[in-house]
Design a protein around this motif. Structure first.
Motif, PDB file in Angstrom:
ATOM      1  N   GLN A  57       0.733  -1.103  -0.075  1.00  0.00           N
ATOM      2  CA  GLN A  57      -0.097  -0.084   0.096  1.00  0.00           C
ATOM      3  C   GLN A  57       1.039   1.225   0.043  1.00  0.00           C
ATOM      4  OE1 GLN A  57      -3.435  -0.061  -0.528  1.00  0.00           O
ATOM      5  NE2 GLN A  57      -2.935   2.008  -0.923  1.00  0.00           N
ATOM      6  N   ASP A  58       1.744   1.263   0.848  1.00  0.00           N
ATOM      7  CA  ASP A  58       2.734   2.438   1.005  1.00  0.00           C
ATOM      8  C   ASP A  58       3.598   2.574  -0.474  1.00  0.00           C
ATOM      9  OD1 ASP A  58       2.332   2.443   3.538  1.00  0.00           O
ATOM     10  OD2 ASP A  58       4.283   1.837   4.060  1.00  0.00           O
ATOM     11  N   LEU A  59       3.767   1.502  -1.218  1.00  0.00           N
ATOM     12  CA  LEU A  59       4.506   1.592  -2.673  1.00  0.00           C
ATOM     13  C   LEU A  59       3.547   2.428  -3.556  1.00  0.00           C
ATOM     14  CD1 LEU A  59       6.782   0.845  -4.670  1.00  0.00           C
ATOM     15  CD2 LEU A  59       5.386  -1.428  -4.982  1.00  0.00           C
ATOM     16  N   PHE A  60       2.222   1.635  -3.591  1.00  0.00           N
ATOM     17  CA  PHE A  60       1.243   2.269  -4.449  1.00  0.00           C
ATOM     18  C   PHE A  60       1.057   3.833  -4.073  1.00  0.00           C
ATOM     19  CE2 PHE A  60      -0.842  -2.058  -5.814  1.00  0.00           C
ATOM     20  CZ  PHE A  60       0.340  -2.093  -6.385  1.00  0.00           C
ATOM     21  N   THR A  61       0.880   4.141  -2.926  1.00  0.00           N
ATOM     22  CA  THR A  61       0.923   5.555  -2.405  1.00  0.00           C
ATOM     23  C   THR A  61       2.022   6.421  -2.860  1.00  0.00           C
ATOM     24  OG1 THR A  61      -0.391   4.972  -0.343  1.00  0.00           O
ATOM     25  CG2 THR A  61       0.797   7.026  -0.416  1.00  0.00           C
ATOM     26  N   GLU A  62       3.065   5.796  -2.980  1.00  0.00           N
ATOM     27  CA  GLU A  62       4.273   6.519  -3.262  1.00  0.00           C
ATOM     28  C   GLU A  62       4.282   6.925  -4.917  1.00  0.00           C
ATOM     29  OE1 GLU A  62       7.237   8.889  -2.534  1.00  0.00           O
ATOM     30  OE2 GLU A  62       6.437   7.806  -0.899  1.00  0.00           O
ATOM     31  N   VAL A  63       3.755   6.016  -5.564  1.00  0.00           N
ATOM     32  CA  VAL A  63       3.765   6.371  -7.085  1.00  0.00           C
ATOM     33  C   VAL A  63       2.387   6.927  -7.603  1.00  0.00           C
ATOM     34  CG1 VAL A  63       5.268   4.480  -7.547  1.00  0.00           C
ATOM     35  CG2 VAL A  63       3.113   4.017  -7.529  1.00  0.00           C
ATOM     36  N   GLU A  64       1.571   7.104  -6.473  1.00  0.00           N
ATOM     37  CA  GLU A  64       0.185   7.748  -6.879  1.00  0.00           C
ATOM     38  C   GLU A  64       0.381   9.007  -7.409  1.00  0.00           C
ATOM     39  OE1 GLU A  64      -3.608   7.462  -7.248  1.00  0.00           O
ATOM     40  OE2 GLU A  64      -2.659   6.009  -5.844  1.00  0.00           O
TER      41      GLU A  64
END
Length: 162
Positions: free
Chosen positions: A9-16
């Motif tokens: 989830q943190d990864l996807f937030t970072e590339v959002e």
């Protein structure tokens, strides 16, 4: 798998919010783009999942000691990506990469949910730095490895002024 879900989830937030153009831009010739980092992550997770599955079926008992896999986050220690997880320079979209990451994540989760706990603890395979790691520890290793690369993504975004 809780840590894996949280870090993903943190990864996807970072590339959002990144567009495909910025995703594929490299900060320099010998540095990875964010796209290449994401590609490396799904190749790595897929490779580890495949290896865990293989070891569950054919592996030998190694009874590996618990390793400090959390140290994987330390970006001061450089490790070359294994050949199977070296990303290409081909263009890819955020959606395409998210789908591939979702597929490898689900594969690892399925293995964890169906594997015999005793086999996960007793069997393992070597890591280039830590030596033998139990299959059980390889699962959260994926999350710590991903966390390491989230830090790299932040560095790339800073270099590209994103």
């Amino acid at each position: 798998m809780l840590i894996n879900d949280k870090i993903r989830q943190d990864l996807f937030t970072e590339v959002e919010g990144l567009n495909d153009e910025n995703l594929n831009r490299k900060p320099s010739e010998n540095e990875w783009s964010i796209k290449q980092i994401l590609e490396h992550l799904y190749l790595m997770e897929g490779g580890i999942a495949k290896n865990i599955k293989h070891q569950l079926q054919n592996g030998k008992v190694v009874n590996a000691d618990k390793k400090p896999i959390e140290a994987t986050i330390n970006r001061e220690i450089k490790v070359d990506a294994p050949e199977f997880a070296v990303p290409t320079s081909e263009f890819a979209s955020v959606e395409e990469l998210k789908m591939k990451l979702a597929a490898t994540h689900q594969h690892l989760l399925d293995i964890e949910n169906t594997a015999d706990e005793k086999d996960l603890e007793a069997k393992g395979f070597p890591h280039p730095i830590f030596g033998d790691i139990s299959l059980k520890q390889w699962i959260p290793f994926v999350a710590y490895h991903e966390q390491r690369h989230i830090l790299q993504i932040k560095e790339v975004k800073e270099k590209l002024s994103l």
